[in-house]
Design a protein around this motif. Structure first.
Motif, PDB file in Angstrom:
ATOM      1  N   LEU A 236       0.818  -1.212   0.000  1.00  0.00           N
ATOM      2  CA  LEU A 236       0.000   0.000   0.000  1.00  0.00           C
ATOM      3  C   LEU A 236       0.853   1.263   0.000  1.00  0.00           C
ATOM      4  O   LEU A 236       0.477   2.269  -0.612  1.00  0.00           O
TER       5      LEU A 236
ATOM      6  N   VAL B 186      -6.955   8.582  -1.094  1.00  0.00           N
ATOM      7  CA  VAL B 186      -7.196   7.841   0.152  1.00  0.00           C
ATOM      8  C   VAL B 186      -8.366   6.877  -0.038  1.00  0.00           C
ATOM      9  O   VAL B 186      -8.350   5.746   0.468  1.00  0.00           O
TER      10      VAL B 186
ATOM     11  N   GLY C 289      -7.055   3.824  -1.773  1.00  0.00           N
ATOM     12  CA  GLY C 289      -6.331   2.974  -0.832  1.00  0.00           C
ATOM     13  C   GLY C 289      -7.259   2.250   0.122  1.00  0.00           C
ATOM     14  O   GLY C 289      -7.045   1.075   0.456  1.00  0.00           O
ATOM     15  N   THR C 290      -8.314   2.948   0.563  1.00  0.00           N
ATOM     16  CA  THR C 290      -9.277   2.324   1.470  1.00  0.00           C
ATOM     17  C   THR C 290     -10.013   1.184   0.782  1.00  0.00           C
ATOM     18  O   THR C 290     -10.267   0.130   1.387  1.00  0.00           O
TER      19      THR C 290
ATOM     20  N   ILE D 240      -7.520  -1.687   0.966  1.00  0.00           N
ATOM     21  CA  ILE D 240      -7.077  -2.225   2.255  1.00  0.00           C
ATOM     22  C   ILE D 240      -8.177  -3.039   2.928  1.00  0.00           C
ATOM     23  O   ILE D 240      -7.888  -3.979   3.683  1.00  0.00           O
TER      24      ILE D 240
ATOM     25  N   TRP E  91      -3.321   2.101   7.264  1.00  0.00           N
ATOM     26  CA  TRP E  91      -4.113   3.092   6.528  1.00  0.00           C
ATOM     27  C   TRP E  91      -3.628   4.510   6.834  1.00  0.00           C
ATOM     28  O   TRP E  91      -3.517   5.351   5.929  1.00  0.00           O
TER      29      TRP E  91
END
Length: 628
Positions: free
Chosen positions: A138, A181, A184-185, A188, A474
């Motif tokens: 990540l 973001v 990425g969320t 993840i 995160w």
């Protein structure tokens, strides 16, 4: 897992540091934001002055400040931020970044080839693998998507489709950050879910019964088959209920089902202990109080300078080492370690006090090669000469051992021996009790720190603890995206990526920089700074000897190194301490609940850097031609 002094601080202590405000995170955060504003103004002025001249450059920067205060900051619209974030999100998805999730799934599919379930601590191995692989995947993704997007839009002039509309630069920057973001969320979450099922599924196993024997009281004892490099002994009572012994951090329930004895699934392998730590004191071989335990030759290492905050930069006292290392107590002597625990009440521990500990052993002679180093735990009243008889144990190095302190035990009350009550005789009226650790083997030593022995009143959910580990990942991703977007506002994609990567490397190297400067301040020869290190390499001098050059060149070399190391220290202090944020993975892998205060610190740190980078990015972007 060895905790350091700052790990015991509450969130308030970390934020304010009563009595040592120069070390406080609040002061450091304020300094970072002020520095961001100053840096944005100065660099923005230099860019504007190069384009329009000194005087016009000044007025240009003044207009930017006016626009920020009057219009952009108060007029920022959440709806426009959301719209821009959605555009950034779609753009990143079109670049096929979701392949990272597929790559992670492939890693999990083939992980069984190189992860050994027969290791001494398979839970640590598996948890460390999923958290570390997720972390690096990540962070690389965040580095890639955050630094390439805005420079490409400026190069291709697609940015004009945005800036020509009624949007503010604050919205452009926040939209990019939140959009990335969001990407990425999106990745993840499935990675965390897959990690949970991978860890729980691969670690679960059962044994079959291999041998049994019936005792005179109808108790059944026996042994299980060998699975994954270990086997268990078990005891089954007359009611058909029992359990195996603990091997490699877990045990199994054993029940009689008719004429068949069945072994259940592994229990205790995936844990989230909620430890209660006490205050620790050492006493030397003569029984006198000592500041620290015996140094066996490897424990006097330096480190932990990062917790000094800004005090390290403004005075030399802040550069002192503050790292906890193992102190040792000598066997068959008056040497001991005393742990004082508070708030020990019958309501919290109604059946007795469960204790867990992880001690080290140092052998000055071979001794008994079959039996390990022996030690004792003694329960003492904090102020009165009342103590229990010793509870003996054999040191299990690098493994968690446990001991249960019952409600009643044999002991000595002043001069009388007899049965002692835990809460009436040994715990004082303030809820305090002492646990004393001794080594009983002559010539052997037991090593421990404050975090190596603790009370265990409860456990949290492993699933929630693993989730907190992924929350920390995160937050690290948000940090990298913030820095990437900031650099991409005034650098092209490859240079912005390099600059962000350098910040990450410096963040990881911060403790080494602090340590090198510490040696400079105290005048200890450990290789010196960059210039002195080059001189030593060319001369092939040992790094522990004094620099063998004339006094004048030596003063110049060390003076230049002092300036360089101070600047590096300043830069490292201004960057996020990523190794500290990655420490949550160690908590989860070691089976300890991630401290709520620790996670709150990471959230506050991320928010501070998000504000700082957005301010700098705003000034940089406003001074570019596209802002005209």
């Amino acid at each position: 897992m060895t905790l350091q002094p700052e790990d015991f601080w509450s969130f308030t202590e970390w934020l304010l540091r009563p009595g040592a405000f120069l070390e406080s995170a609040l002061l450091q955060g304020i300094a970072l934001i002020v520095m961001a504003i100053v840096a944005g103004l100065v660099i923005g002025y230099l860019i504007a002055a190069a384009r329009y001249g000194p005087s016009e450059g000044f007025y240009s920067v003044a207009r930017i400040v006016r626009d920020f205060v009057r219009e952009d900051a108060p007029g920022t619209s959440p709806r426009r931020i959301y719209a821009l974030a959605r555009l950034a999100f779609k753009e990143a998805i079109r670049r096929k970044v979701l392949f990272v999730v597929g790559l992670f799934v492939v890693l999990l599919m083939f992980a069984g080839w190189y992860l050994d379930p027969k290791s001494d601590d398979p839970a640590r191995l598996y948890i460390s693998f999923v958290l570390t692989s997720t972390n690096y995947l990540l962070l690389m993704l965040a580095l890639f998507i955050s630094t390439a997007s805005l420079p490409n839009d400026i190069k291709n002039k697609t940015i004009y489709t945005i800036v020509t509309k009624p949007v503010r630069m604050t919205e452009v920057i926040l939209g990019r950050v939140f959009g990335f973001v969001g990407v990425g969320t999106l990745m993840i979450v499935p990675m965390a879910i897959a990690s949970y099922f991978f860890v729980t599924g691969d670690l679960d196993h059962v044994h079959e019964i291999e041998t049994t024997a019936v005792l005179s009281d109808d108790t059944v004892v026996g042994q299980t088959t060998d699975e994954r490099g270990h086997r268990h002994s078990f005891t089954l009572d007359s009611d058909g209920l029992g359990a195996t012994d603990t091997q490699r951090g877990h045990q199994h329930a054993v029940i009689r089902d008719g004429d068949t004895i069945r072994v259940g699934s592994a229990q205790g392998m995936l844990r989230a202990r909620v430890p209660v730590y006490g205050e620790m004191e050492f006493f030397d071989r003569s029984g006198r109080h000592a500041d620290k335990g015996i140094n066996v030759g490897y424990e006097d290492r330096k480190g932990g300078f990062g917790s000094a905050g800004l005090s390290r930069l403004v005075n030399t006292g802040g550069t002192q080492a503050r790292r906890i290392e193992h102190g040792y107590v000598e066997g068959a002597s008056l040497s001991r370690a005393e742990y004082t625990f508070s708030d020990v009440t019958e309501d919290k521990y109604p059946e007795g006090i469960p204790i867990e500990f992880t001690l080290r052993a140092f052998r000055s002679l071979k001794g008994d090669i079959i039996t390990g180093v022996q030690g004792t735990l003694t329960v003492q009243h904090p102020t009165k000469p009342i103590e229990s008889n010793p509870f003996r144990f054999e040191v299990k190095e690098f493994q968690v051992d446990d001991q249960f302190i019952p409600l009643e035990m044999e002991g000595t009350n002043i001069t009388e021996t007899g049965t002692l009550s835990l809460y009436k005789d040994l715990v004082d009226e303030n809820g305090q009790v002492k646990i004393v650790v001794r080594c009983i083997d002559p010539g052997q030593y037991l090593g421990m720190t404050q975090s190596d022995l603790y009370l265990k009143p409860a456990e949290n959910s492993f699933a929630w603890n693993l989730t907190k580990g992924f929350i920390s990942i995160w937050l690290q991703m948000v940090l990298i995206i913030s820095f990437g977007v900031m650099f991409s506002t005034f650098l092209n994609g490859s240079v912005a990526m390099l600059a962000t990567f350098i910040c990450v490397v410096l963040g990881f190297s911060a403790e080494s920089i602090y340590e090198a400067r510490f040696y400079q301040v105290v005048g200890r020869s450990m290789g010196g700074g960059p210039v002195e290190s080059v001189v030593r390499l060319l001369r092939q001098d040992a790094f522990t000897t004094e620099l063998d050059v004339e006094s004048a060149p030596k003063m110049i070399i060390q003076g230049v190194d002092s300036v360089i190391m101070y600047c590096l220290d300043l830069i490292a202090t201004a960057l996020p301490n990523l190794p500290k944020m990655m420490q949550t993975a160690e908590f989860v892998a070691s089976g300890f609940d991630v401290l709520g205060g620790l996670l709150a610190r990471h959230v506050a740190t991320t928010l501070c850097y998000l504000i700082m980078t957005c301010i700098i990015a705003y000034f940089f972007l406003k001074t570019r031609e596209i802002a005209a």
